[in-house]
Design a protein around this motif. Structure first.
Motif, PDB file in Angstrom:
ATOM      1  N   PHE A   1     -23.282  -5.433  26.189  1.00  0.00           N
ATOM      2  CA  PHE A   1     -23.328  -5.945  27.565  1.00  0.00           C
ATOM      3  C   PHE A   1     -22.431  -7.184  27.687  1.00  0.00           C
ATOM      4  CE2 PHE A   1     -25.295  -9.046  30.493  1.00  0.00           C
ATOM      5  CZ  PHE A   1     -25.081  -8.363  31.680  1.00  0.00           C
TER       6      PHE A   1
ATOM      7  N   LYS B   1     -13.763  -0.594  27.940  1.00  0.00           N
ATOM      8  CA  LYS B   1     -15.125  -0.761  28.463  1.00  0.00           C
ATOM      9  C   LYS B   1     -15.845   0.586  28.530  1.00  0.00           C
ATOM     10  CE  LYS B   1     -15.644  -3.543  32.096  1.00  0.00           C
ATOM     11  NZ  LYS B   1     -15.244  -3.964  33.469  1.00  0.00           N
ATOM     12  N   ALA B   2     -15.144   1.605  29.043  1.00  0.00           N
ATOM     13  CA  ALA B   2     -15.755   2.935  29.169  1.00  0.00           C
ATOM     14  C   ALA B   2     -16.144   3.471  27.789  1.00  0.00           C
ATOM     15  CB  ALA B   2     -14.790   3.892  29.860  1.00  0.00           C
TER      16      ALA B   2
ATOM     17  N   VAL C   1     -19.314   1.864  26.612  1.00  0.00           N
ATOM     18  CA  VAL C   1     -20.484   2.435  27.301  1.00  0.00           C
ATOM     19  C   VAL C   1     -20.855   3.775  26.668  1.00  0.00           C
ATOM     20  CG1 VAL C   1     -21.353   3.374  29.487  1.00  0.00           C
ATOM     21  CG2 VAL C   1     -20.080   1.231  29.484  1.00  0.00           C
TER      22      VAL C   1
ATOM     23  N   ALA D   1     -10.220  -1.186  31.083  1.00  0.00           N
ATOM     24  CA  ALA D   1     -11.232  -0.270  31.639  1.00  0.00           C
ATOM     25  C   ALA D   1     -11.581   0.809  30.618  1.00  0.00           C
ATOM     26  CB  ALA D   1     -10.728   0.357  32.936  1.00  0.00           C
TER      27      ALA D   1
ATOM     28  N   LEU E   1     -18.874  -6.184  27.731  1.00  0.00           N
ATOM     29  CA  LEU E   1     -18.487  -5.584  29.016  1.00  0.00           C
ATOM     30  C   LEU E   1     -18.257  -6.671  30.069  1.00  0.00           C
ATOM     31  CD1 LEU E   1     -20.935  -2.534  29.084  1.00  0.00           C
ATOM     32  CD2 LEU E   1     -18.467  -2.448  28.753  1.00  0.00           C
ATOM     33  N   MET E   2     -19.083  -7.732  30.013  1.00  0.00           N
ATOM     34  CA  MET E   2     -18.916  -8.854  30.948  1.00  0.00           C
ATOM     35  C   MET E   2     -17.575  -9.539  30.683  1.00  0.00           C
ATOM     36  SD  MET E   2     -21.486  -9.345  33.011  1.00  0.00           S
ATOM     37  CE  MET E   2     -21.407  -7.603  33.219  1.00  0.00           C
TER      38      MET E   2
ATOM     39  N   THR F   1     -14.823  -7.545  32.044  1.00  0.00           N
ATOM     40  CA  THR F   1     -14.714  -7.659  33.501  1.00  0.00           C
ATOM     41  C   THR F   1     -13.967  -8.952  33.859  1.00  0.00           C
ATOM     42  OG1 THR F   1     -16.801  -6.475  33.702  1.00  0.00           O
ATOM     43  CG2 THR F   1     -16.035  -7.652  35.658  1.00  0.00           C
TER      44      THR F   1
END
Lengths: 78, 243
Positions: A15, A48-49, A52, A45, A18-19, A22
Motif C-alpha cells: 500500500f 503499480k498494477a 496489485v 502505472a 502504491l502511494m 501515485t
C-alpha cells in the motif's frame, strides 16, 4: 494445494509503495521529459498494477493453477 | 442446485470448487481487459491525432480530486485484501469491518466523481450542442481563482490559434473521459452491490478459514477495477501538465 496466507505487513508495505507510485506519477507529470512523459507515466502505472496483481490478489495462484494443477499434477493423478 | 454446506453438488472438494471459481474469475477479467482495451485504443489514436485538444481538455480536470480519488481507491484495495486475510485467519468481525470500509471508500470515490461530473456540466464541457471550451474562462463560477482563470483563458485562446477545430476535438476528449470514467464507475457500482451481498454474508458469519471463496473472488474483481483506474488517472488527468 495448501492455502498461502499473506501477512498484513506485506499489504501495508505494498500500500505504501502504491502511494509512493501515485505521488511519483503526479510529480513526473509536472516535469518536462519531452516525449518520455507518457512512457514514464505508463511505466509507473504498470509497476503499480503488477504490485496489485502479485500481492493484493492471489495472482501467483493463477499461474500455479495453469502450470501445475491443470497441465501436470491432475493428469498424473488420474 | 444440490448443495451440502458450502459445497455445490458438481464439485468433489471445497478446494476444487475454489480453484474453479478463481479460474472463472480470471477468465472473466481477461475478457474485461479486452473490453476496456478497445477504449484505450480509441483513446490512444485520438490523443495522438488531436494532442492539443486532449492537453487542454485534461488541464480542465482537477488533479487534487483525481489524485485524492486514486488514494481512496488504493486504500479500498488494501481494506479488501484485509477482508480476505481476516476471513482466512477466522476473524469474523474484522471481515465485516473491512468489507464495510471497502464499501465506504468506494462510495467516497463515486461521490467525488459525481462532484467532478457536475463541474463539467456547469462549465459546458459535456459533448453536445452546449459544448464550448471558451465558456468557463469567460463565465467565472463562484469560488474560481481569478489568476487560474486568466491562465485558462490564455491557454484556451492559444489552443484555438493552434487548432481552430478545438471545440470538435475537445468533444472527442470529453467523450472518452466520460465514456472511460463512466464505464469504470459502472464497474464500481456493480462492485458495491457485490460488497453489500458479502457484508450480508459476513454478518451471518458465513466466511471462515475453510470457506471464503466469495470474498476472495469479489476481491479479485475489486482489485481489477482499481488497476483500471491506476491507468485512467495519468492518461486522463495528467496530459501536458508540465507546460
Amino acid at each position: 494445494m495448501s492455502e498461502h496466507i499473506v501477512s498484513p505487513k506485506v499489504y501495508i508495505v505494498i500500500f505504501a509503495s502504491l502511494m509512493l507510485g501515485t505521488g511519483l506519477t503526479v510529480w513526473a507529470a509536472f516535469q518536462n521529459f519531452h516525449q518520455y512523459n507518457i512512457v514514464i507515466a505508463l511505466g509507473i502505472a504498470t509497476i503499480k498494477a503488477t504490485l496489485v496483481v502479485l500481492y493484493f490478489t492471489p495472482g501467483h495462484r493463477m499461474f500455479y493453477l495453469l502450470a501445475s494443477d491443470y497441465a501436470g499434477s491432475d493428469a498424473r493423478r488420474l | 442446485m444440490h448443495r451440502t454446506g458450502d459445497l455445490y453438488g458438481h464439485f468433489q472438494t471445497l478446494e476444487q470448487q475454489k480453484e474453479t471459481a478463481t479460474l472463472g474469475m480470471w477468465i472473466f477479467l481477461v475478457t474485461e481487459v479486452l473490453f476496456f482495451g478497445g477504449m484505450f485504443l480509441t483513446y490512444t489514436i485520438n490523443r495522438s491525432a488531436f494532442s492539443t485538444a486532449f492537453g487542454i481538455g485534461s488541464n480542465t480536470l482537477d488533479i487534487t480530486l483525481g489524485a485524492g480519488n486514486t488514494v481512496v481507491l488504493i486504500m479500498s484495495s488494501l481494506t479488501m485484501a484485509m477482508a480476505v486475510w481476516s476471513a482466512q485467519v477466522g476473524k469474523k468481525k474484522l471481515v465485516s469491518i473491512f468489507l464495510i470500509a471497502t464499501l465506504g471508500l468506494g462510495t467516497v470515490f463515486l461521490g467525488v466523481k459525481a462532484v467532478e461530473y457536475k463541474q463539467k456540466f456547469d462549465h459546458h464541457l459535456i459533448p453536445g450542442r452546449g459544448f464550448d471550451m471558451k465558456y468557463h474562462p469567460s463565465h467565472p463560477m463562484p469560488g474560481d481563482d481569478p489568476k487560474e482563470l486568466a491562465l485558462e483563458k490564455n491557454e484556451v485562446e492559444e489552443a484555438f490559434a493552434h487548432d481552430p477545430d478545438i471545440n470538435a476535438h475537445g468533444q472527442l476528449y470529453f467523450s472518452l473521459y466520460f465514456g472511460m470514467t463512466g464505464l469504470h464507475a459502472l464497474h464500481m457500482i456493480v462492485g458495491a452491490g457485490l460488497l453489500l451481498w458479502l457484508i450480508k454474508g459476513s454478518f451471518a458469519g458465513r466466511f471462515t478459514p475453510q470457506y471464503n471463496t466469495p470474498v476472495e473472488i469479489v476481491g479479485l474483481y475489486w482489485h481489477f477495477v482499481d488497476i483500471v483506474w491506476i491507468y485512467l488517472f495519468p492518461l486522463l488527468y495528467l496530459i501536458d501538465r508540465h507546460r
